[in-house]
Design an enzyme around this catalytic site. Sequence first.
Site, short mmCIF file in Angstrom:
data_model
loop_
_atom_site.label_atom_id
_atom_site.label_comp_id
_atom_site.label_asym_id
_atom_site.label_seq_id
_atom_site.Cartn_x
_atom_site.Cartn_y
_atom_site.Cartn_z
N LYS A 197 0.82 -1.13 -0.11
CA LYS A 197 -0.15 0.01 -0.04
C LYS A 197 1.06 1.44 -0.14
O LYS A 197 0.57 2.43 -0.65
CB LYS A 197 -0.97 -0.09 1.22
CG LYS A 197 -1.93 -0.96 1.03
CD LYS A 197 -2.86 -1.46 2.28
CE LYS A 197 -3.81 -2.64 2.13
NZ LYS A 197 -4.35 -3.14 3.08
N GLN A 224 -4.60 -2.21 9.19
CA GLN A 224 -4.57 -3.44 8.65
C GLN A 224 -5.19 -4.62 9.60
O GLN A 224 -4.76 -4.73 10.71
CB GLN A 224 -3.03 -3.71 8.49
CG GLN A 224 -2.94 -5.01 7.71
CD GLN A 224 -3.57 -4.76 6.12
OE1 GLN A 224 -3.40 -3.97 5.53
NE2 GLN A 224 -4.12 -5.88 5.89
N ASP A 277 -11.25 2.68 3.82
CA ASP A 277 -11.41 1.27 3.42
C ASP A 277 -13.01 0.90 3.32
O ASP A 277 -13.44 0.15 2.90
CB ASP A 277 -10.93 0.31 4.99
CG ASP A 277 -9.80 -0.45 4.73
OD1 ASP A 277 -9.50 -0.52 3.55
OD2 ASP A 277 -9.26 -0.78 5.46
#
Length: 294
Positions: free
Chosen positions: A53, A97, A120
């Site tokens: 990422k 994460q 997200d």
Amino acid sequence: MGKKIDGKQIALQIRKEVQQKNEAFAAKYEMQPCLAVILVGNHPASLSYVQSKVKACKEVGMESRLIQLDAEVSEADLLKEIEKLNQDAYVDGILVQLPLPQHIHEDTVVYAIDPNKDVDGFHPINIGKMMLGVDTFYPCTPHGVIKMLEAISYDLCGKNVVVIGRSMIVGKPMAQLCLEQNATVTVCHSKTKDLTFYTKHADVIIVAVGKPLFLTEDQVSPGAVVIDVGINRNAKGKLVGDVDTESVLKVADYVTPVPGGVGPMTITMLLWNTIIAAERRVLAGTKNNHCFLG
Ligand code: NAD
């Protein structure tokens, strides 16, 4: 024989678009969009995901911050870290994460992220907006699937879509996004009886189960489009999806390969959400440019 959908190529095109948006943003506001990624612990797969990422941000000219916390960090300290990022006027997107260590409640952590920075798309406010059909941050993997279908000019309107899997990160939002496109959607899961009955009637099958080579040729009707979200390792350690790609290609019109299918789209849509978050925050006056370029 069907065709493989080249997710890498589609992702590359969208990343170019993101890069152009970033360049325009930087030129106009003299600052870059910034994504903060929190990693708790050092699980190799999670570490590799966050590194990808960070690398992807750099490639499109986006700033990123990687915050690595000890696996033993308390939930309270993690929440404090998130609050700091919520308050940081320079940070546009926050991603924690997953999975987190067992002593930390994932829901509590996700709910603590400012919905305006929830790139997200997992915060209940953003999930709620998605359900209402209001423009918001969509979860990256299902959004990536929609973008892939758009890229091959596949119109979901009136199509029978079967989504296999009902997780909050893939199956459920996937079903909702297909419904938004006027598809007729069936969600199948571990308790579904006679899965093949549903898949045989599907124009589009989206598989997010997490079992290697789960969907086979005999479950697919000629002309179907099969999207493989699964990421698994087979007995030899090779990356495989949930679909038996080569056999399904004998009957389907399109199949997404693993690797090189849905995978590259997920990070791409994260970058997409981050530039949108930055643009929205500048317009709302909540992003400041204390970090000038150059
Ligand atoms: P999950 O374990 O949360 O959900 C799996 C779903 O599969 C469940 O809803 C379950 O009901 C269903 N299922 C299990 N056995 C079944 C059966 N026999 N018949 C029908 N349904 C069954 O998994 P997830 O987080 O949704 O991820 C699914 C897969 O997608 C995993 O392989 C994961 O690694 C992968 N994934 C890939 C990406 C990407 O970027 N490509 C992103 C997220 C997840």
